[in-house]
Design a protein around this motif. Structure first.
Motif, PDB file in Angstrom:
ATOM      1  N   PRO A  98      43.793  43.389  44.147  1.00 18.07           N
ATOM      2  CA  PRO A  98      42.851  42.602  43.331  1.00 18.07           C
ATOM      3  C   PRO A  98      41.427  43.124  43.501  1.00 18.07           C
ATOM      4  O   PRO A  98      40.960  43.329  44.619  1.00 18.07           O
ATOM      5  CB  PRO A  98      42.989  41.180  43.900  1.00 18.07           C
ATOM      6  CG  PRO A  98      44.286  41.171  44.631  1.00 18.07           C
ATOM      7  CD  PRO A  98      44.490  42.557  45.147  1.00 18.07           C
ATOM      8  N   ILE A  99      40.763  43.353  42.395  1.00 12.83           N
ATOM      9  CA  ILE A  99      39.398  43.868  42.446  1.00 12.83           C
ATOM     10  C   ILE A  99      38.432  42.723  42.717  1.00 12.83           C
ATOM     11  O   ILE A  99      38.457  41.688  42.047  1.00 12.83           O
ATOM     12  CB  ILE A  99      39.053  44.606  41.144  1.00 12.83           C
ATOM     13  CG1 ILE A  99      39.864  45.912  41.073  1.00 12.83           C
ATOM     14  CG2 ILE A  99      37.557  44.907  41.061  1.00 12.83           C
ATOM     15  CD1 ILE A  99      39.665  46.713  39.817  1.00 12.83           C
ATOM     16  N   THR A 100      37.586  42.910  43.727  1.00  6.64           N
ATOM     17  CA  THR A 100      36.673  41.854  44.144  1.00  6.64           C
ATOM     18  C   THR A 100      35.355  41.906  43.375  1.00  6.64           C
ATOM     19  O   THR A 100      34.917  40.915  42.815  1.00  6.64           O
ATOM     20  CB  THR A 100      36.406  41.957  45.653  1.00  6.64           C
ATOM     21  OG1 THR A 100      36.065  43.312  45.967  1.00  6.64           O
ATOM     22  CG2 THR A 100      37.646  41.584  46.440  1.00  6.64           C
ATOM     23  N   GLY A 145      39.486  46.423  47.493  1.00  9.86           N
ATOM     24  CA  GLY A 145      39.241  45.827  46.182  1.00  9.86           C
ATOM     25  C   GLY A 145      37.822  45.979  45.708  1.00  9.86           C
ATOM     26  O   GLY A 145      37.527  45.745  44.528  1.00  9.86           O
ATOM     27  N   LEU A 163      43.755  49.447  38.680  1.00 10.45           N
ATOM     28  CA  LEU A 163      44.304  48.099  38.788  1.00 10.45           C
ATOM     29  C   LEU A 163      45.824  48.133  38.787  1.00 10.45           C
ATOM     30  O   LEU A 163      46.483  47.459  39.595  1.00 10.45           O
ATOM     31  CB  LEU A 163      43.786  47.256  37.620  1.00 10.45           C
ATOM     32  CG  LEU A 163      43.826  45.738  37.762  1.00 10.45           C
ATOM     33  CD1 LEU A 163      42.985  45.286  38.937  1.00 10.45           C
ATOM     34  CD2 LEU A 163      43.320  45.092  36.474  1.00 10.45           C
ATOM     35  N   ARG A 174      34.792  41.940  33.542  1.00  9.62           N
ATOM     36  CA  ARG A 174      34.354  41.817  34.920  1.00  9.62           C
ATOM     37  C   ARG A 174      32.833  41.822  34.977  1.00  9.62           C
ATOM     38  O   ARG A 174      32.159  42.472  34.176  1.00  9.62           O
ATOM     39  CB  ARG A 174      34.853  42.998  35.762  1.00  9.62           C
ATOM     40  CG  ARG A 174      36.331  43.186  35.821  1.00  9.62           C
ATOM     41  CD  ARG A 174      37.044  42.132  36.627  1.00  9.62           C
ATOM     42  NE  ARG A 174      36.448  41.908  37.927  1.00  9.62           N
ATOM     43  CZ  ARG A 174      37.124  41.414  38.966  1.00  9.62           C
ATOM     44  NH1 ARG A 174      38.408  41.121  38.838  1.00  9.62           N
ATOM     45  NH2 ARG A 174      36.522  41.205  40.127  1.00  9.62           N
ATOM     46  N   LYS A 192      47.575  47.852  42.734  1.00 11.03           N
ATOM     47  CA  LYS A 192      47.998  46.450  42.872  1.00 11.03           C
ATOM     48  C   LYS A 192      47.070  45.665  43.799  1.00 11.03           C
ATOM     49  O   LYS A 192      47.439  44.608  44.320  1.00 11.03           O
ATOM     50  CB  LYS A 192      49.431  46.347  43.395  1.00 11.03           C
ATOM     51  CG  LYS A 192      50.458  47.179  42.645  1.00 11.03           C
ATOM     52  CD  LYS A 192      50.578  46.792  41.192  1.00 11.03           C
ATOM     53  CE  LYS A 192      51.650  47.614  40.483  1.00 11.03           C
ATOM     54  NZ  LYS A 192      51.677  47.372  39.028  1.00 11.03           N
TER      55      LYS A 192
END
Length: 557
Positions: A453-455, A311, A447, A479, A451
């Motif tokens: 989640p981007i941290t 992520g 994204l 973001r 699938k």
């Protein structure tokens, strides 16, 4: 640009050159104390980019103690051919290391290890018996294999491969076969250029099929030279970037080598990214320096940004944009054109990345300057903000086609919506906005496909110094984006990997504590209505992209 795309703002490095003589320390083992001080304090890292070759000396706190750089000399013997002279590169490579060590006030005996980051998909081949080179480095920009790319991508063989891959995936659910179902060759990869060389040099072809030819990307050749021909290897990150290495089974792809009549014997052994690959001969720097990391430039930047967890995202904006996501311990199979890469391998740990790219970022800005839209790069954000909007002007950055998720190499660059009231400021703003819109495309593709989640997102490269681009990217992605103080992340990543191998740093947690940020871009509050303003602009820009597609005819038409 190479792939390398991060170099536009890095020219202010602390350069130092001078007399190449140096005191030669006593030649103890790499981890011993030298007569000049402890060997466990300093790491030399070299980044071989597309336009610049630079070297930094880092201390244990990741501070740069000395630097040197030289321009990379590109050769254009014919239209579309882009080469580097290996001997010129070698001379400059040795020079920048010696100059950086002297600039740090050190000798080679005080250097614990060396890390090497290189542009990807640039290669040469040489004779295993004589060491004689068969040709210059063919860079990733070289297009002599493009006709073969078009021919193969439109061939019945590829259609059969796609169908067979789809059937095997349906039967086995193996993502390796799904990858075959969507496979396309690309001009930047080495595959068709190797084929072209074998077809056009009969001596090379005969020797290759007799097992007497060595293939090497830049890292492999430099390692071979530094060790006096004793070590011949590459690492997983560089191998996975070539297009002939299978990341699913972590081997050179025997099937494609057979299909394309490329002898698999020419390729080097593949080793861990962070390890002591060999030791430099004493004659080059005055003392033996352990070569402790080999890594491809974008993967090096990912490591330098400490994107260690699934992520984590790194966005390098230089000549082109390279957005990489850590996807964990298994490769991601993309239907939209994201490339599955090995980020690094350290012992039992192997990390995979999904990479999306846009070829024309700094390229587009350089072009805008060349036609007089602005004079000084530092004023571009101010000019863009001098107008409220682009006055209905849209730009599509596609000098080299459009990559994922559009994937059209025949697309053209264009301005749409010009009118009698259009000013240079409107055109420049439209161009900078288009770079942000491409970032949004890549981000949403990652994204939606992974699938995961981007941290967090960390940005580097020359174009990341443009605050207008970075703030608008943060707004449209919604973001937070961090811009580090250290701009040369490929070099830092190579240093981190080398330092882990020789014990300068113990673990990745220690590396995270060395991170420093120059600026953090927070998305502006919803109340300011940024997205409501830009939603129709993004939709209109997507219409402009559709107008640019399939403009140029295929080369085999």
């Amino acid at each position: 640009m190479s792939d390398d795309a991060k170099e536009a703002s890095e020219e202010d490095a602390n350069l130092s050159a001078g007399d190449s003589s140096a005191a030669v320390p006593s030649q103890s083992s790499p981890r011993d104390q030298s007569q000049n001080g402890p060997r466990d304090q300093y790491i030399v890292a070299v980044d071989v980019g597309t336009s610049t070759l630079r070297c930094h000396v880092y201390d244990k706190l990741a501070n740069v103690k000395g630097s040197s750089s030289k321009k990379v000399h590109l050769l254009h013997p014919q239209p579309g051919w882009v080469e580097m002279d290996p001997q010129v590169l070698w001379t400059d490579f040795v020079d920048v290391i010696n100059e950086a060590i002297r600039a740090a006030g050190l000798t080679a005996g005080q250097v614990a290890g060396m890390g090497i980051s290189t542009q990807r998909c640039t290669f040469t081949m040489w004779d295993r018996e004589t060491g004689e080179l068969y040709h210059n480095f063919l860079t990733w920009q070289d297009l002599r294999g493009s006709e073969l790319v078009d021919t193969w991508n439109n061939s019945l063989t590829m259609k059969a491969l796609h169908s067979g891959g789809g059937l095997l995936y349906y039967m086995s659910r193996s993502k390796r076969f799904l990858a075959a179902n969507v496979l396309k060759f690309a001009p930047q990869q080495i595959t068709m250029k190797v084929m072209w060389m074998l077809q056009n040099n009969l001596t090379l072809r005969r020797r290759a099929f007799n097992g007497l030819v060595s293939f090497g990307t830049v890292d492999t050749w430099l390692l071979w030279k530094l060790t006096g021909g004793q070590v011949y290897a590459t690492d997983y990150s560089c191998a996975s970037s070539t297009g002939l290495f299978d990341p699913y089974i972590r081997q050179w792809n025997q099937f494609f080598c057979n299909l394309l009549s490329v002898p698999i014997s020419i390729f080097p052994p593949v080793e861990d990214t962070s390890k002591i690959h060999g030791v430099c001969e004493t004659k080059w720097f005055g003392a033996p320096i352990p070569i402790a990391s080999l890594v491809a430039d974008q993967q090096a930047a990912m490591f330098g940004e400490c994107c260690f967890e699934p992520g984590d995202v790194k966005c390098t904006m230089g000549t082109g944009t390279f957005m990489d996501m850590n996807v964990g311990r298994n490769p991601h199979t993309s239907m939209a054109g994201l490339y599955p890469l090995i980020g690094w391998k350290i012992g039992d740990e192997i990390v995979f990345l999904a990479e999306g790219s846009a070829s024309d970022t700094g390229t587009a800005i350089d072009w805008a300057r060349s036609i007089g839209l602005f004079e000084d790069y530092t004023e571009t954000d101010e000019i863009a903000e001098s107008v409220d909007d682009s006055n209905g002007v849209y730009f599509v950055p596609a000098f080299n086609g459009i990559q994922a998720p559009v994937n059209d190499p025949r697309a053209c660059s264009l301005f749409l919506g010009l009118s009698s009231t259009t000013t240079k400021a409107h055109m420049l703003r439209a161009l900078l906005e288009s770079l942000v819109f491409r970032n949004k495309q890549l981000y949403e593709t990652m994204l939606n496909e992974t699938k995961i989640p981007i941290t967090y997102i960390r940005a580097d490269g020359g174009v990341s110094n443009n605050s207008f681009v970075m703030q608008l990217t943060a707004d449209l992605l919604n973001r937070t984006i961090t811009r580090p103080k250290h701009v040369d992340m490929s070099s830092l990543g190579a240093a981190f990997l080398a330092g882990l191998a020789v014990g300068v740093w113990k673990n990745k947690e220690e590396l995270k504590n060395l991170q420093s940020s120059e600026k953090v871009f927070q998305p502006r509050p919803v109340s300011e209505g940024i997205w409501e303003k830009y939603r129709p602009l993004v939709e209109q820009w997507e219409r402009a992209v559709k107008r640019s597609l399939y403009w140029y005819p295929a080369k085999n038409e």
